[in-house]
Design an enzyme around this catalytic site. Structure first.
Site, PDB file in Angstrom:
ATOM      1  N   GLN A   1       2.973   9.832   1.426  1.00  0.00           N
ATOM      2  CA  GLN A   1       4.263   9.121   1.335  1.00  0.00           C
ATOM      3  C   GLN A   1       5.046   9.484   0.077  1.00  0.00           C
ATOM      4  O   GLN A   1       6.199   9.091  -0.067  1.00  0.00           O
ATOM      5  CB  GLN A   1       4.044   7.607   1.380  1.00  0.00           C
TER       6      GLN A   1
ATOM      7  N   HIS B   1      -4.186   0.971   7.778  1.00  0.00           N
ATOM      8  CA  HIS B   1      -2.822   1.532   7.787  1.00  0.00           C
ATOM      9  C   HIS B   1      -2.733   2.720   6.828  1.00  0.00           C
ATOM     10  O   HIS B   1      -2.210   3.790   7.185  1.00  0.00           O
ATOM     11  CB  HIS B   1      -1.830   0.424   7.406  1.00  0.00           C
ATOM     12  N   GLU B   2      -3.271   2.537   5.611  1.00  0.00           N
ATOM     13  CA  GLU B   2      -3.174   3.606   4.607  1.00  0.00           C
ATOM     14  C   GLU B   2      -4.089   4.781   4.968  1.00  0.00           C
ATOM     15  O   GLU B   2      -3.703   5.947   4.802  1.00  0.00           O
ATOM     16  CB  GLU B   2      -3.504   3.066   3.213  1.00  0.00           C
TER      17      GLU B   2
ATOM     18  N   HIS C   1      -2.501   7.120   7.356  1.00  0.00           N
ATOM     19  CA  HIS C   1      -1.537   8.061   6.774  1.00  0.00           C
ATOM     20  C   HIS C   1      -2.226   9.382   6.398  1.00  0.00           C
ATOM     21  O   HIS C   1      -1.605  10.447   6.461  1.00  0.00           O
ATOM     22  CB  HIS C   1      -0.876   7.476   5.522  1.00  0.00           C
TER      23      HIS C   1
ATOM     24  N   CYS D   1       6.203  -0.257   7.008  1.00  0.00           N
ATOM     25  CA  CYS D   1       5.774   0.931   6.277  1.00  0.00           C
ATOM     26  C   CYS D   1       6.933   1.410   5.412  1.00  0.00           C
ATOM     27  O   CYS D   1       8.070   1.479   5.894  1.00  0.00           O
ATOM     28  CB  CYS D   1       5.362   2.022   7.277  1.00  0.00           C
ATOM     29  N   LEU D   2       6.636   1.737   4.164  1.00  0.00           N
ATOM     30  CA  LEU D   2       7.693   2.199   3.248  1.00  0.00           C
ATOM     31  C   LEU D   2       8.346   3.494   3.748  1.00  0.00           C
ATOM     32  O   LEU D   2       9.471   3.808   3.361  1.00  0.00           O
ATOM     33  CB  LEU D   2       7.123   2.411   1.840  1.00  0.00           C
TER      34      LEU D   2
ATOM     35  N   GLY E   1       0.827  -1.198   0.000  1.00  0.00           N
ATOM     36  CA  GLY E   1       0.000   0.000   0.000  1.00  0.00           C
ATOM     37  C   GLY E   1       0.861   1.248   0.000  1.00  0.00           C
ATOM     38  O   GLY E   1       2.029   1.211   0.415  1.00  0.00           O
TER      39      GLY E   1
HETATM   40 NI    NI Z   1       2.747   3.142   5.755  1.00  0.00          NI
END
Ligand code: NI
Length: 181
Positions: free
Chosen positions: A52, A144-145, A148, A102-103, A47
């Protein structure tokens, strides 16, 4: 199309509530979606939220790979989904704990407590409204997304303050650390 630079934890765009998208069909939004898909494919995650990639906009993309889905009706493998202006309109009282990464927080993983089932409302890439029930990993990646877009990362939702570590160490010691939690 372009691979976009990822924001890392500490960048203020990750801590700020993102702004609603007025028109999903705006060419700038369509280009951002295409670039986010290319960026996610390149990074190899499940995701990616617009903050991000330095865009404070209410947009994320996600997928549920076959090997992550439990196969239940609300947790099947999902091809890539685009979600614009998401609202989580229902959450279950029942929660589940599972490890997330998480990226924007490379190298780390944490065990996160989240509602086990949710109902998501949002718009797809054409601007059409949809409502979708999700459970298990599917519910987790959406939450999670969506977090953000509120300026929240998973570190704020750890099941236990000690439930955090480097991928390599957790991979090596998972049973032992889980026994302590
Ligand atoms: Ni993340």
């Amino acid at each position: 199309m372009a691979i976009l630079k990822l924001t890392k934890l500490g960048h203020p765009v990750l801590a700020r509530p993102a702004v609603p998208i007025a028109d999903a069909t705006d060419p700038d939004i369509q280009r951002l979606i295409a670039d986010m898909i290319e960026t996610l494919d390149d990074a190899g995650g499940v995701g990616l939220a617009a903050p991000q990639v330095h865009q404070s906009l209410r947009l994320f993309i996600y997928r549920v790979p076959e090997h992550r889905a439990t196969g239940g009706p609300e947790d099947s493998a999902q091809a890539l989904s685009v979600v614009i202006n998401p609202q989580i309109i229902e959450v279950s009282a029942e929660t589940e704990d599972a490890w997330e990464g998480c990226l924007s927080i490379p190298g780390l993983t944490g065990k996160v407590r989240r509602p086990a089932r949710i109902v998501l409302r949002g718009q797809d890439a054409t601007g059409a409204q949809f409502t979708r029930a999700a459970a298990g990993f599917h519910a987790r990646v959406i939450q999670h997304e969506a977090d953000h877009l509120e300026g929240i990362v998973y570190l704020a939702r750890l099941a236990d303050p000690r439930a955090l570590g480097f991928n390599e160490e957790i991979g090596r010691h998972r049973p032992a650390i889980e026994e302590l939690l």
